[in-house]
Write an enzyme that holds these catalytic residues in place. Structure first.
Site, PDB file in Angstrom:
ATOM      1  N   CYS A  70     -10.450 -10.272  20.231  1.00 27.22           N
ATOM      2  CA  CYS A  70     -11.406 -11.254  20.755  1.00 27.22           C
ATOM      3  C   CYS A  70     -10.669 -12.484  21.290  1.00 27.22           C
ATOM      4  O   CYS A  70     -10.069 -12.406  22.352  1.00 27.22           O
ATOM      5  CB  CYS A  70     -12.437 -11.610  19.680  1.00 27.22           C
ATOM      6  SG  CYS A  70     -13.956 -12.305  20.376  1.00 27.22           S
ATOM      7  N   HIS A 197     -14.439  -6.226  18.245  1.00 30.80           N
ATOM      8  CA  HIS A 197     -13.942  -6.387  16.874  1.00 30.80           C
ATOM      9  C   HIS A 197     -13.752  -5.026  16.196  1.00 30.80           C
ATOM     10  O   HIS A 197     -14.649  -4.541  15.498  1.00 30.80           O
ATOM     11  CB  HIS A 197     -14.923  -7.235  16.058  1.00 30.80           C
ATOM     12  CG  HIS A 197     -14.953  -8.667  16.448  1.00 30.80           C
ATOM     13  ND1 HIS A 197     -14.293  -9.645  15.733  1.00 30.80           N
ATOM     14  CD2 HIS A 197     -15.545  -9.300  17.496  1.00 30.80           C
ATOM     15  CE1 HIS A 197     -14.484 -10.818  16.312  1.00 30.80           C
ATOM     16  NE2 HIS A 197     -15.239 -10.632  17.385  1.00 30.80           N
ATOM     17  N   GLU A 199     -12.070  -4.277  13.624  1.00 28.22           N
ATOM     18  CA  GLU A 199     -12.051  -4.370  12.161  1.00 28.22           C
ATOM     19  C   GLU A 199     -13.420  -4.088  11.545  1.00 28.22           C
ATOM     20  O   GLU A 199     -13.517  -3.682  10.370  1.00 28.22           O
ATOM     21  CB  GLU A 199     -11.542  -5.749  11.728  1.00 28.22           C
ATOM     22  CG  GLU A 199     -12.482  -6.917  11.942  1.00 28.22           C
ATOM     23  CD  GLU A 199     -12.470  -7.509  13.338  1.00 28.22           C
ATOM     24  OE1 GLU A 199     -13.052  -8.595  13.525  1.00 28.22           O
ATOM     25  OE2 GLU A 199     -11.891  -6.876  14.245  1.00 28.22           O
TER      26      GLU A 199
END
Length: 238
Positions: A70, A197, A199
């Site tokens: 990001c 994202h 994760e």
């Protein structure tokens, strides 16, 4: 995500937190020299931005595996614009509304919005991967993926051809809007930035492939570095 990726790569991942607001030209080498990989994490606002950009430059120039998420991807774009395209004032309009080279900016539909609270691009969006790219290889050769987003600012497509001419490519784009989702430098051992994202989708049973490949690259970097040190030590002993 690092624990998941480390398990797949049969290694432990030692995460060292570096506060970018305290990174300077004078201490950059000291802070980054012992790393095997650099992750520039998500975030908002101007705090520590110049330190992040310096760290990205170090990773790009020294072959250090780099993953930007990001804001981390946006820092990579700004660094490349400043130091490779020589657009010295390149920036994001999030940090500098008056920059003459806004390589990162608001989406067109958000420019007239005054209440920013509900304007972020949120949720899952598709991303079409470029044929022959490292990103497509990492995702197992599929053509389209879906990843979760939480951001407002985007890569300015007006600069894309200039970036690609100098070696940073858009290896993933939203198939509907054309927004750049992934950037990479094919000539670098591992240099990837993503607007989304990853994760958020990593689990113990299904580690995210970006983290798996990043940790693999960092592990290989560490092994090569240690082998070079050992070879140099042996030469000194002879």
């Amino acid at each position: 995500s690092f624990v998941h990726a480390g398990a797949i790569n049969e290694c432990s991942v030692n995460v060292i937190n570096i506060h970018s607001e305290f990174v300077s030209e004078e201490n950059l080498q000291e802070k980054l020299n012992n790393l095997d990989g650099l992750l520039v994490a998500p975030g908002f606002g101007v705090r520590g931005v110049e330190g992040k950009i310096m760290a990205v430059k170090y990773a790009r120039e020294n072959g250090l595996p780099f993953l930007g998420i990001c804001l981390g991807m946006q820092m990579a774009v700004i660094e490349f614009a400043r130091n490779v395209l020589h657009l010295k004032d390149a920036h994001s309009t999030e940090m500098d509304a008056n920059t003459s080279n806004a390589v990162i900016g608001l989406m067109e539909e958000q420019k007239k919005v005054t209440n920013k609270g509900g304007t972020m691009r949120l949720g899952a969006y598709p991303c079409k991967l470029k044929e022959g790219s490292r990103a497509k290889e990492i995702y197992g050769g599929v053509s389209t993926i879906s990843e979760r987003h939480r951001h407002r600012y985007e890569f300015n497509d007006a600069y894309l051809s200039a970036f690609e001419d100098k070696g940073m490519i858009a290896s993933g784009k939203n198939p509907e809007s054309g927004l750049v989702e992934i950037i990479e430098i094919p000539s670098h051992p591992f240099f990837i930035g993503v607007q989304y994202h990853p994760e958020l989708k990593s689990t113990v049973e299904n580690p995210h492939p970006l983290f798996v490949d990043f940790v693999k690259a960092a592990k290989e970097y560490a092994e090569e570095k240690n082998a070079s040190k050992k070879s140099a030590l042996q030469r000194e002993m002879i």
